[in-house]
Scaffold this motif. Structure first.
Motif, short mmCIF file in Angstrom:
data_model
loop_
_atom_site.label_atom_id
_atom_site.label_comp_id
_atom_site.label_asym_id
_atom_site.label_seq_id
_atom_site.Cartn_x
_atom_site.Cartn_y
_atom_site.Cartn_z
N THR A 187 0.74 -1.47 0.01
CA THR A 187 0.02 -0.07 -0.03
C THR A 187 0.75 1.32 -0.21
OG1 THR A 187 -0.16 -0.17 2.42
CG2 THR A 187 -2.14 -1.27 1.04
N ALA A 188 2.09 1.18 0.47
CA ALA A 188 3.13 2.23 0.37
C ALA A 188 2.89 2.90 -1.23
CB ALA A 188 4.20 2.18 0.85
N MET A 189 3.04 2.05 -2.12
CA MET A 189 3.15 2.40 -3.59
C MET A 189 2.11 3.24 -3.91
SD MET A 189 4.06 -0.01 -6.83
CE MET A 189 2.33 -0.72 -7.15
N LEU A 190 0.67 2.51 -3.47
CA LEU A 190 -0.58 3.33 -3.64
C LEU A 190 -0.77 4.66 -3.03
CD1 LEU A 190 -2.71 -0.01 -3.09
CD2 LEU A 190 -1.91 0.84 -5.33
N ASP A 191 -0.14 4.59 -1.48
CA ASP A 191 -0.32 5.92 -1.13
C ASP A 191 0.59 7.04 -1.87
OD1 ASP A 191 -2.10 4.87 0.69
OD2 ASP A 191 -0.54 4.23 2.25
N GLU A 241 -12.15 2.68 -6.95
CA GLU A 241 -11.32 3.79 -6.42
C GLU A 241 -10.75 3.42 -5.03
OE1 GLU A 241 -10.81 8.68 -6.86
OE2 GLU A 241 -12.71 7.63 -7.66
N TYR A 242 -9.44 3.71 -5.22
CA TYR A 242 -8.57 3.62 -3.90
C TYR A 242 -8.57 4.77 -3.08
CZ TYR A 242 -4.42 2.93 -0.80
OH TYR A 242 -3.75 2.61 0.36
N HIS A 243 -9.12 4.89 -1.56
CA HIS A 243 -9.14 5.79 -0.56
C HIS A 243 -8.48 5.59 0.46
CE1 HIS A 243 -11.88 7.83 -3.10
NE2 HIS A 243 -12.76 6.80 -3.28
N THR A 277 -11.82 -7.58 2.00
CA THR A 277 -11.58 -8.66 1.60
C THR A 277 -12.48 -9.19 0.24
OG1 THR A 277 -10.70 -9.63 3.39
CG2 THR A 277 -11.19 -11.29 2.08
N GLY A 278 -12.06 -9.51 -0.89
CA GLY A 278 -12.86 -9.65 -1.85
C GLY A 278 -12.64 -11.39 -2.29
N ARG A 279 -13.07 -11.87 -3.52
CA ARG A 279 -12.83 -12.97 -3.94
C ARG A 279 -11.26 -13.36 -3.61
NH1 ARG A 279 -14.64 -14.90 -10.19
NH2 ARG A 279 -14.59 -17.47 -9.60
N TRP A 280 -11.28 -14.72 -3.49
CA TRP A 280 -9.90 -15.41 -3.29
C TRP A 280 -8.97 -14.92 -2.08
CZ3 TRP A 280 -9.86 -14.95 -9.01
CH2 TRP A 280 -10.69 -16.11 -9.52
N GLY A 281 -9.72 -14.15 -1.51
CA GLY A 281 -8.98 -13.35 -0.33
C GLY A 281 -8.17 -12.13 -0.64
N LEU A 282 -8.58 -11.61 -1.78
CA LEU A 282 -7.56 -10.48 -2.44
C LEU A 282 -8.53 -9.29 -1.83
CD1 LEU A 282 -7.35 -11.58 -6.19
CD2 LEU A 282 -5.72 -11.63 -4.41
N LEU A 283 -7.58 -8.04 -1.41
CA LEU A 283 -8.13 -6.98 -0.92
C LEU A 283 -8.53 -6.10 -2.18
CD1 LEU A 283 -5.45 -6.11 2.00
CD2 LEU A 283 -7.69 -7.05 2.19
N GLU A 284 -9.64 -5.42 -1.89
CA GLU A 284 -10.35 -4.57 -2.91
C GLU A 284 -10.65 -3.51 -2.41
OE1 GLU A 284 -11.69 -8.54 -5.86
OE2 GLU A 284 -13.19 -7.38 -4.49
N PRO A 285 -10.97 -2.53 -3.26
CA PRO A 285 -11.82 -1.20 -2.59
C PRO A 285 -13.30 -1.41 -2.23
CG PRO A 285 -10.92 -0.93 -5.04
CD PRO A 285 -10.58 -2.41 -4.46
#
Length: 193
Positions: A61-65, A91-93, A100-108
């Motif tokens: 998330t450092a890259m996203l931030d 959108e990332y906020h 947690t979304g499908r397959w345990g992936l983090l999603e907005p």
């Protein structure tokens, strides 16, 4: 004899599993710094598509931030239900707005954008298991990104650890979308072609 996609994927993911959390944190900090030196000119409010790294995947998330810090609008993938198809987007906020979304992936969390939202992106950062200097990218194998990227024109950057970038030899097929750049923590943006 060259490695198959599944053999290379297994080898690289096994190596990632042994990566020290301290080394991963350093790689992610270096990748975040590269977000201030993107290979394309962007204005505040421009859209960059990225991803939420999982396990020892490079990015974090450092890259996203860092992208948010530049006043860019950041879209993240949402994996739709059913068979592999084009990715949806949100959108990332900030990290607190992920679920947690499908397959345990983090999603907005919140409103889902359809796959065509990606046409707004000026740059697309995608995860990769490995990549090479010819532009070949090895993903996880389901083909979500190849289906999604085939419909857009924005430059695409595969993000890998330094030792996951090869001169050539990453197995690929005709329907695999080639990359425009490869980003590694130590080498920054490597232009293809």
């Amino acid at each position: 004899m060259s490695e198959s996609k599944s053999e290379m994927r297994r080898r690289v993911l096994d190596a990632r599993a042994g990566l020290s959390p301290f080394v991963l944190a350093q790689h992610n900090a270096e990748l975040a710094e590269w977000m201030y030196r993107l290979p394309v000119e962007l204005d505040p409010g421009d859209v960059v598509a990225a991803y939420v790294a999982t396990r020892a995947e490079p990015g974090g998330t450092a890259m996203l931030d860092a992208l948010l810090d530049r006043d860019l609008r950041v879209l993240l993938p949402i994996v739709p239900e059913g068979d592999p198809t084009r990715l949806q987007w949100g959108e990332y906020h900030g990290g607190d707005a992920l679920e947690t979304g499908r397959w345990g992936l983090l999603e907005p969390r919140g409103y889902r954008l359809d796959p065509d939202a990606l046409h707004e992106a000026k740059l697309i950062l995608v995860p990769a298991v490995a990549a090479d200097r010819t532009g070949a990218r090895l993903g996880r194998g389901a083909g979500y990104y190849d289906r999604t990227l085939a419909a857009v024109d924005a430059p695409v950057v595969a993000v890998v650890h330094d030792d996951e970038l090869a001169d050539d030899g990453v197995p690929h097929e005709a329907n695999d979308v080639p990359m425009d750049w490869i980003l590694t923590p130590g080498n920054g943006f490597v232009k293809i072609g």
